[in-house]
Design a protein around this motif. Structure first.
Motif, PDB file in Angstrom:
ATOM      1  N   GLU A  68      -1.677   4.265  -2.083  1.00  0.00           N
ATOM      2  CA  GLU A  68      -2.486   3.145  -1.605  1.00  0.00           C
ATOM      3  C   GLU A  68      -1.621   1.959  -1.199  1.00  0.00           C
ATOM      4  O   GLU A  68      -1.880   1.299  -0.191  1.00  0.00           O
ATOM      5  CB  GLU A  68      -3.479   2.711  -2.676  1.00  0.00           C
ATOM      6  N   ALA A  69      -0.595   1.674  -1.988  1.00  0.00           N
ATOM      7  CA  ALA A  69       0.313   0.572  -1.659  1.00  0.00           C
ATOM      8  C   ALA A  69       1.043   0.860  -0.354  1.00  0.00           C
ATOM      9  O   ALA A  69       1.171  -0.026   0.501  1.00  0.00           O
ATOM     10  CB  ALA A  69       1.316   0.358  -2.792  1.00  0.00           C
ATOM     11  N   ASP A  70       1.510   2.090  -0.191  1.00  0.00           N
ATOM     12  CA  ASP A  70       2.218   2.462   1.038  1.00  0.00           C
ATOM     13  C   ASP A  70       1.301   2.375   2.251  1.00  0.00           C
ATOM     14  O   ASP A  70       1.700   1.901   3.321  1.00  0.00           O
ATOM     15  CB  ASP A  70       2.807   3.866   0.913  1.00  0.00           C
ATOM     16  N   ALA A  71       0.042   2.828   2.106  1.00  0.00           N
ATOM     17  CA  ALA A  71      -0.913   2.762   3.217  1.00  0.00           C
ATOM     18  C   ALA A  71      -1.239   1.309   3.572  1.00  0.00           C
ATOM     19  O   ALA A  71      -1.332   0.959   4.755  1.00  0.00           O
ATOM     20  CB  ALA A  71      -2.184   3.529   2.856  1.00  0.00           C
ATOM     21  N   PHE A  72      -1.389   0.457   2.566  1.00  0.00           N
ATOM     22  CA  PHE A  72      -1.654  -0.966   2.780  1.00  0.00           C
ATOM     23  C   PHE A  72      -0.499  -1.610   3.542  1.00  0.00           C
ATOM     24  O   PHE A  72      -0.702  -2.304   4.544  1.00  0.00           O
ATOM     25  CB  PHE A  72      -1.881  -1.640   1.426  1.00  0.00           C
ATOM     26  N   ALA A  73       0.715  -1.349   3.093  1.00  0.00           N
ATOM     27  CA  ALA A  73       1.897  -1.900   3.770  1.00  0.00           C
ATOM     28  C   ALA A  73       1.993  -1.380   5.208  1.00  0.00           C
ATOM     29  O   ALA A  73       2.337  -2.123   6.124  1.00  0.00           O
ATOM     30  CB  ALA A  73       3.158  -1.559   2.988  1.00  0.00           C
ATOM     31  N   ALA A  74       1.662  -0.112   5.416  1.00  0.00           N
ATOM     32  CA  ALA A  74       1.721   0.471   6.763  1.00  0.00           C
ATOM     33  C   ALA A  74       0.689  -0.162   7.695  1.00  0.00           C
ATOM     34  O   ALA A  74       0.951  -0.321   8.892  1.00  0.00           O
ATOM     35  CB  ALA A  74       1.513   1.981   6.693  1.00  0.00           C
ATOM     36  N   ARG A  75      -0.469  -0.538   7.156  1.00  0.00           N
ATOM     37  CA  ARG A  75      -1.464  -1.223   7.992  1.00  0.00           C
ATOM     38  C   ARG A  75      -0.978  -2.618   8.379  1.00  0.00           C
ATOM     39  O   ARG A  75      -1.233  -3.093   9.488  1.00  0.00           O
ATOM     40  CB  ARG A  75      -2.810  -1.322   7.272  1.00  0.00           C
ATOM     41  N   LEU A  76      -0.275  -3.274   7.473  1.00  0.00           N
ATOM     42  CA  LEU A  76       0.236  -4.617   7.763  1.00  0.00           C
ATOM     43  C   LEU A  76       1.455  -4.583   8.672  1.00  0.00           C
ATOM     44  O   LEU A  76       1.637  -5.464   9.514  1.00  0.00           O
ATOM     45  CB  LEU A  76       0.586  -5.340   6.457  1.00  0.00           C
ATOM     46  N   LEU A  77       2.312  -3.575   8.482  1.00  0.00           N
ATOM     47  CA  LEU A  77       3.547  -3.441   9.268  1.00  0.00           C
ATOM     48  C   LEU A  77       3.622  -2.020   9.831  1.00  0.00           C
ATOM     49  O   LEU A  77       4.343  -1.172   9.284  1.00  0.00           O
ATOM     50  CB  LEU A  77       4.775  -3.729   8.411  1.00  0.00           C
ATOM     51  N   PRO A  78       2.909  -1.749  10.913  1.00  0.00           N
ATOM     52  CA  PRO A  78       2.883  -0.387  11.462  1.00  0.00           C
ATOM     53  C   PRO A  78       4.260   0.142  11.867  1.00  0.00           C
ATOM     54  O   PRO A  78       4.460   1.342  11.907  1.00  0.00           O
ATOM     55  CB  PRO A  78       1.970  -0.505  12.683  1.00  0.00           C
ATOM     56  N   GLY A  79       5.213  -0.741  12.108  1.00  0.00           N
ATOM     57  CA  GLY A  79       6.556  -0.314  12.466  1.00  0.00           C
ATOM     58  C   GLY A  79       7.364   0.176  11.288  1.00  0.00           C
ATOM     59  O   GLY A  79       8.470   0.684  11.436  1.00  0.00           O
ATOM     60  N   GLY A  80       6.829   0.021  10.090  1.00  0.00           N
ATOM     61  CA  GLY A  80       7.493   0.492   8.883  1.00  0.00           C
ATOM     62  C   GLY A  80       8.280  -0.583   8.169  1.00  0.00           C
ATOM     63  O   GLY A  80       8.491  -1.679   8.672  1.00  0.00           O
ATOM     64  N   LEU A  81       8.709  -0.240   6.979  1.00  0.00           N
ATOM     65  CA  LEU A  81       9.514  -1.113   6.135  1.00  0.00           C
ATOM     66  C   LEU A  81      10.929  -0.577   6.084  1.00  0.00           C
ATOM     67  O   LEU A  81      11.162   0.614   6.257  1.00  0.00           O
ATOM     68  CB  LEU A  81       8.934  -1.152   4.723  1.00  0.00           C
ATOM     69  N   GLU A  82      11.859  -1.465   5.798  1.00  0.00           N
ATOM     70  CA  GLU A  82      13.272  -1.097   5.744  1.00  0.00           C
ATOM     71  C   GLU A  82      13.788  -1.244   4.308  1.00  0.00           C
ATOM     72  O   GLU A  82      13.511  -2.251   3.641  1.00  0.00           O
ATOM     73  CB  GLU A  82      14.041  -2.047   6.666  1.00  0.00           C
ATOM     74  N   ALA A  83      14.525  -0.258   3.856  1.00  0.00           N
ATOM     75  CA  ALA A  83      15.080  -0.293   2.496  1.00  0.00           C
ATOM     76  C   ALA A  83      15.947  -1.525   2.306  1.00  0.00           C
ATOM     77  O   ALA A  83      16.830  -1.816   3.116  1.00  0.00           O
ATOM     78  CB  ALA A  83      15.880   0.971   2.218  1.00  0.00           C
ATOM     79  N   GLY A  84      15.666  -2.270   1.231  1.00  0.00           N
ATOM     80  CA  GLY A  84      16.465  -3.435   0.880  1.00  0.00           C
ATOM     81  C   GLY A  84      16.285  -4.651   1.765  1.00  0.00           C
ATOM     82  O   GLY A  84      16.933  -5.673   1.534  1.00  0.00           O
ATOM     83  N   ALA A  85      15.420  -4.595   2.767  1.00  0.00           N
ATOM     84  CA  ALA A  85      15.235  -5.741   3.669  1.00  0.00           C
ATOM     85  C   ALA A  85      14.612  -6.915   2.927  1.00  0.00           C
ATOM     86  O   ALA A  85      13.710  -6.738   2.110  1.00  0.00           O
ATOM     87  CB  ALA A  85      14.361  -5.350   4.854  1.00  0.00           C
ATOM     88  N   ASP A  86      15.105  -8.095   3.200  1.00  0.00           N
ATOM     89  CA  ASP A  86      14.592  -9.323   2.594  1.00  0.00           C
ATOM     90  C   ASP A  86      13.994 -10.190   3.698  1.00  0.00           C
ATOM     91  O   ASP A  86      14.720 -10.864   4.418  1.00  0.00           O
ATOM     92  CB  ASP A  86      15.714 -10.072   1.884  1.00  0.00           C
TER      93      ASP A  86
END
Length: 141
Positions: A68-86
């Protein structure tokens, strides 16, 4: 004459005080409306903070099951998240209890402008077996 001279600055100070944003919390429904996406249904420990003046800043923190957390983040940032990004969430609040100062080990992060009027920053990190903690900052530009 002296009375008017003293009243004018007081009127200006009163107007400024009325425009000064005050931190508040939001209902889950109000957060979903502002983010234009549903919150994770299995979430727990939702915390919100908002300031509204000329612009609006909404901060939230929640824990949710991994999927659910991953799906929520994907809806907010469809381009994906980056490991360690600040994305700089630590700079956005010093008074919000439980807010992130720096991304924790094993986190993913990212940010995205939305149609030139809003921006979203997200960090997702492990929060125990099967759970993730999500921090979101969204603000109007």
């Amino acid at each position: 004459m002296i009375g008017r001279t003293l009243l004018a600055p007081l009127a200006v100070l009163s107007a400024l005080a009325a425009c000064t944003p005050a931190p508040t919390t939001m209902t889950p429904e109000a957060v979903e409306a502002f983010l234009e996406t549903p919150l994770p249904p299995g979430r727990r420990d939702l915390r919100t903070y908002t300031e509204a003046g000329i612009d609006r800043l909404v901060l939230l923190r929640l824990d949710a099951p991994e999927a659910e957390a991953d799906a929520f983040a994907a809806r907010l940032l469809p381009g994906g998240l980056e490991a360690g990004a600040d994305p700089g969430l630590g700079l956005l609040s010093t008074t919000f209890e439980g807010w992130i100062a720096v991304p924790p080990e094993g986190s993913l992060g990212g940010e995205r402008p939305y149609d030139g009027r809003r921006s979203v920053k997200v960090v997702v990190a492990p929060a125990g077996p099967g759970w993730r903690r999500v921090w979101v900052a969204s603000f109007t530009l």
